[in-house]
Write a protein that holds these residues in place. Structure first.
Motif, short mmCIF file in Angstrom:
data_model
loop_
_atom_site.label_atom_id
_atom_site.label_comp_id
_atom_site.label_asym_id
_atom_site.label_seq_id
_atom_site.Cartn_x
_atom_site.Cartn_y
_atom_site.Cartn_z
N ASN B 62 0.82 -1.22 0.00
CA ASN B 62 0.00 0.00 0.00
C ASN B 62 0.85 1.27 0.00
O ASN B 62 0.50 2.26 -0.65
CB ASN B 62 -0.96 -0.01 1.18
CG ASN B 62 -2.18 -0.88 0.90
OD1 ASN B 62 -3.01 -0.54 0.07
ND2 ASN B 62 -2.26 -2.03 1.55
N GLY B 65 2.00 1.71 -3.38
CA GLY B 65 0.86 2.22 -4.16
C GLY B 65 0.68 3.72 -3.98
O GLY B 65 0.41 4.44 -4.95
N SER B 68 3.25 5.67 -5.88
CA SER B 68 2.99 5.49 -7.31
C SER B 68 1.92 6.47 -7.79
O SER B 68 2.05 7.07 -8.86
CB SER B 68 2.47 4.07 -7.59
OG SER B 68 3.31 3.12 -7.04
N GLU B 69 0.89 6.60 -6.98
CA GLU B 69 -0.20 7.51 -7.34
C GLU B 69 0.28 8.96 -7.27
O GLU B 69 -0.06 9.78 -8.13
CB GLU B 69 -1.39 7.32 -6.39
CG GLU B 69 -2.29 6.17 -6.77
CD GLU B 69 -3.04 6.41 -8.08
OE1 GLU B 69 -2.83 5.64 -9.03
OE2 GLU B 69 -3.83 7.37 -8.15
N HIS B 74 3.51 3.81 -12.12
CA HIS B 74 3.08 2.62 -11.37
C HIS B 74 3.92 1.38 -11.69
O HIS B 74 4.11 1.06 -12.87
CB HIS B 74 1.60 2.34 -11.66
CG HIS B 74 0.71 3.50 -11.31
ND1 HIS B 74 0.47 4.51 -12.21
CD2 HIS B 74 0.05 3.82 -10.18
CE1 HIS B 74 -0.34 5.40 -11.64
NE2 HIS B 74 -0.60 5.02 -10.40
N PRO B 75 4.32 0.67 -10.67
CA PRO B 75 5.11 -0.55 -10.88
C PRO B 75 4.21 -1.79 -10.89
O PRO B 75 2.99 -1.67 -10.75
CB PRO B 75 5.97 -0.59 -9.62
CG PRO B 75 5.04 -0.09 -8.55
CD PRO B 75 4.17 0.96 -9.22
#
Lengths: 111, 111
Positions: B62, B65, B68-69, B74-75
């Motif tokens: 998370n 995540g 990434s956002e 994004h991975p």
């Protein structure tokens, strides 16, 4: 009502039997969007779920994580932008147990 | 202070250049626990982080995540019991961009 998704995982020992080919073919009928694949010689169940963005994908990952913790049985969850691939197998027996089919059916109930 | 982890991703276009082999060898020195691997012919950065249970693993997923956002990049994140494998590459250019090295360094900062 999907019968498989309402079942609970049973305790799995290292000498618990893997599902037979015949059992597997019967069980997969209840989870038709899953496929049996072989990874490093181990039979696994795999399904990819599609989403419209990353946030929805990771939200699904968390839902899968919650049921995994509840049942004490954990998959591999690959989270990417717009998709999540879930792979179930039973580490202890290096193959597929009835529990994996139950968890796959429970995973389908999350969408 | 890790310089790479403090940088921000730049906008990446489909004609943005991939990092050269020379640049890659220099950048990887800042993220020594990552390795460059080739997946379906595409160079990627990959690292596996270990944890003591599933809850810690998914908590890390998370966190990855979230960054990434924030960065809009994004991975692929593979979450398993006790480990998370993160793979960075740039889809648009089918290879490694400077952004991927920045994101790998930022991922290291999360543990």
């Amino acid at each position: 009502m999907n019968e498989l998704s309402n079942k609970e995982c049973e305790a799995c020992r290292i000498d618990s039997p893997q599902v037979t080919e015949e059992e597997s073919q019967k069980l997969i009928l209840e989870i038709p969007k899953w496929e049996v694949i072989k990874l490093d010689g181990i039979n696994c169940l795999r399904r990819t779920y599609e989403f419209t963005n990353f946030i929805e994908a990771i939200a699904f990952t968390n839902k899968v994580g919650e049921i995994s913790e509840e049942e004490g049985h954990h998959p591999a969850i690959l989270t990417e932008w717009g998709k999540v691939t879930v792979t179930w197998w039973t580490h202890k027996i290096k193959g597929l147990h009835n529990n994996d089919f139950i968890m796959a059916a429970k995973t389908d109930q999350l969408i």
